[in-house]
Design a protein around this motif. Structure first.
Motif, short mmCIF file in Angstrom:
data_model
loop_
_atom_site.label_atom_id
_atom_site.label_comp_id
_atom_site.label_asym_id
_atom_site.label_seq_id
_atom_site.Cartn_x
_atom_site.Cartn_y
_atom_site.Cartn_z
N SER A 193 78.48 28.94 62.47
CA SER A 193 77.63 28.35 61.44
C SER A 193 76.39 27.79 62.10
O SER A 193 76.47 27.18 63.18
CB SER A 193 78.36 27.24 60.68
N ALA A 194 75.25 27.98 61.45
CA ALA A 194 74.00 27.43 61.99
C ALA A 194 74.05 25.91 62.03
O ALA A 194 73.35 25.28 62.83
CB ALA A 194 72.83 27.89 61.13
N ASP A 195 74.88 25.32 61.19
CA ASP A 195 74.99 23.86 61.11
C ASP A 195 76.10 23.31 61.99
O ASP A 195 76.33 22.10 62.01
CB ASP A 195 75.25 23.43 59.66
N ARG A 196 76.79 24.19 62.70
CA ARG A 196 77.94 23.75 63.50
C ARG A 196 77.77 24.26 64.94
O ARG A 196 78.28 25.32 65.29
CB ARG A 196 79.23 24.27 62.87
N LYS A 197 77.03 23.51 65.74
CA LYS A 197 76.84 23.88 67.13
C LYS A 197 78.06 23.46 67.95
O LYS A 197 78.76 22.50 67.62
CB LYS A 197 75.58 23.22 67.69
N LEU A 198 78.31 24.18 69.02
CA LEU A 198 79.42 23.86 69.89
C LEU A 198 79.19 22.54 70.62
O LEU A 198 78.06 22.18 70.93
CB LEU A 198 79.63 24.97 70.92
N THR A 199 80.28 21.83 70.88
CA THR A 199 80.25 20.65 71.74
C THR A 199 81.31 20.85 72.82
O THR A 199 82.18 21.73 72.70
CB THR A 199 80.57 19.36 70.95
N TRP A 200 81.26 20.04 73.85
CA TRP A 200 82.26 20.20 74.90
C TRP A 200 83.67 19.89 74.41
O TRP A 200 84.65 20.36 74.99
CB TRP A 200 81.90 19.34 76.11
N ASP A 201 83.80 19.12 73.36
CA ASP A 201 85.13 18.85 72.80
C ASP A 201 85.78 20.12 72.24
O ASP A 201 87.00 20.16 72.05
CB ASP A 201 85.03 17.80 71.69
N ASP A 202 84.96 21.15 71.98
CA ASP A 202 85.50 22.41 71.45
C ASP A 202 86.12 23.28 72.55
O ASP A 202 86.81 24.25 72.24
CB ASP A 202 84.39 23.21 70.76
N PHE A 203 85.87 22.95 73.80
CA PHE A 203 86.39 23.73 74.92
C PHE A 203 87.70 23.08 75.37
O PHE A 203 87.73 22.22 76.25
CB PHE A 203 85.37 23.77 76.06
N LYS A 204 88.80 23.50 74.76
CA LYS A 204 90.09 22.83 74.92
C LYS A 204 91.02 23.53 75.91
O LYS A 204 92.11 23.03 76.21
CB LYS A 204 90.79 22.72 73.57
N GLY A 205 90.63 24.70 76.40
CA GLY A 205 91.49 25.46 77.29
C GLY A 205 91.54 24.87 78.70
O GLY A 205 90.69 24.06 79.09
N VAL A 206 92.54 25.29 79.46
CA VAL A 206 92.69 24.87 80.85
C VAL A 206 91.84 25.77 81.73
O VAL A 206 91.96 27.00 81.67
CB VAL A 206 94.17 24.95 81.29
N PRO A 207 90.95 25.22 82.56
CA PRO A 207 90.08 26.05 83.42
C PRO A 207 90.89 26.97 84.33
O PRO A 207 91.85 26.55 84.98
CB PRO A 207 89.30 25.01 84.23
N ASP A 208 90.49 28.24 84.36
CA ASP A 208 91.13 29.24 85.21
C ASP A 208 90.28 29.41 86.47
O ASP A 208 89.58 30.41 86.64
CB ASP A 208 91.26 30.56 84.45
N THR A 209 90.33 28.42 87.34
CA THR A 209 89.50 28.44 88.54
C THR A 209 90.03 29.40 89.60
O THR A 209 89.31 29.74 90.53
CB THR A 209 89.40 27.03 89.13
N LEU A 210 91.27 29.85 89.45
CA LEU A 210 91.83 30.81 90.41
C LEU A 210 91.17 32.17 90.24
O LEU A 210 90.74 32.79 91.21
CB LEU A 210 93.34 30.92 90.22
N ASN A 211 91.08 32.64 89.00
CA ASN A 211 90.48 33.94 88.72
C ASN A 211 88.97 33.87 88.57
O ASN A 211 88.28 34.88 88.72
CB ASN A 211 91.09 34.55 87.46
N TYR A 212 88.45 32.68 88.27
CA TYR A 212 87.00 32.50 88.08
C TYR A 212 86.54 31.30 88.90
O TYR A 212 86.16 30.26 88.36
CB TYR A 212 86.68 32.30 86.60
N PRO A 213 86.57 31.42 90.24
CA PRO A 213 86.30 30.27 91.11
C PRO A 213 84.87 29.74 91.03
O PRO A 213 84.64 28.57 91.34
CB PRO A 213 86.61 30.82 92.51
N ASN A 214 83.91 30.56 90.64
CA ASN A 214 82.52 30.12 90.60
C ASN A 214 82.00 29.93 89.18
O ASN A 214 80.79 29.91 88.95
CB ASN A 214 81.64 31.14 91.33
N THR A 215 82.91 29.77 88.25
CA THR A 215 82.54 29.66 86.84
C THR A 215 82.66 28.22 86.37
O THR A 215 83.67 27.57 86.58
CB THR A 215 83.46 30.56 85.99
#
Length: 278
Positions: free
Chosen positions: A126-148
């Motif tokens: 939605s144009a009225d619903r921008k993402l916030t960091w609270d929307d990123f609820k997953g566990v970081p996969d730093t093993l497969n994406y070490p530089n991400t």
């Protein structure tokens, strides 16, 4: 800031019924505005809900003159929930169409919670619903994406319903998946968030392109089987575009190129404004 994409809700449903809606309200709350956020949790979602139970909603088979796809029934349940003052729907039963009943039949509990956003598993663009960091609820996969620093998981899909008396709609949704999107601590800044928002915006652009192509090809529920090759092609085009975005911006590190992409995406969203997500 790599983009991982998923293939969501590619489903054609032959439906020849109208949804029969029923609400049983056990606790009274003031009705919510028509555009108020109502979060829907599917059967597999096991989140613990803290709030007041407002009642129970049902969408069942109800005749031969309407549209009772899953998506349409969810829209109907959201409308009932708002009228009852509820902002969260938990699906408790979902019966699929079969030979004797061609409707998606749903039963759900509805709740009034303080902060519905914290329960969101999927966010419709939605144009009225921008993402916030609270929307990123997953566990970081730093093993497969070490530089991400962050990962956005989004995609789009379609659903079609048919009834005997009239043509049904082809519904297209552009969705961000909160539990599969993540960010590491050092990535939580406005600039990285802007980069991730563009990933979601690109997803929306290609969902609009799909709507346009289906409309140009006169594809409705009557000939929805013709939508699949168009969908596959446009989805592949989107995946390539997402990859090029990360490559050219070096996942956001090249600020000048990042700003160029933001301008291009803004123009493309405007170009396909007529076909935006509802």
């Amino acid at each position: 800031m790599i983009k991982r994409l998923i293939y969501i809700l590619v489903l054609i449903v032959v439906a020849a019924c109208a949804p029969k809606l029923k609400s049983t309200i056990t606790k009274t709350f003031p009705p919510l505005p028509k555009d108020a956020l109502v979060v829907v949790l599917d059967i597999a979602d096991v989140q613990s809900i803290e709030g007041d139970v407002v009642g129970v909603l049902e969408a069942n088979h109800g005749g031969l003159n309407g549209n009772c796809t899953y998506y349409q029934n969810i829209l109907n349940l959201k409308e009932l929930a708002r009228k009852a003052g509820a902002n969260l729907i938990k699906i408790t039963e979902h019966k699929l169409p079969g030979t004797t009943n061609t409707c998606h039949r749903l039963q759900a509990k509805i709740f009034s919670v303080k902060n519905a956003k914290k329960y969101e598993a999927k966010i419709n663009w939605s144009a009225d619903r921008k993402l916030t960091w609270d929307d990123f609820k997953g566990v970081p996969d730093t093993l497969n994406y070490p530089n991400t620093l962050a990962m956005t998981n989004s995609g789009f899909g379609y659903e079609s319903g048919v009834n005997m008396l009239k043509e049904g709609k082809v519904f297209i949704q552009s969705v961000f998946n909160t539990n599969k999107s993540w960010v590491v601590v050092e990535g939580r800044n406005d600039y990285v968030l802007r980069h991730e928002q563009i990933h979601f915006d690109i997803t929306e652009i290609y969902s609009r392109k799909l709507r346009k192509e289906l409309a140009d090809a006169n594809i409705t529920s009557k000939n929805a089987e013709k939508a699949k090759p168009i969908f596959n092609r446009i989805f592949s085009e989107m995946e390539l575009r997402q990859q090029r975005y990360d490559q050219e911006t070096q996942r956001g590190d090249k600020r000048e190129t990042q700003e160029h992409w933001e301008a291009v995406v803004k123009l493309e969203l405007a170009k396909y404004e007529f076909y935006k997500s509802n």
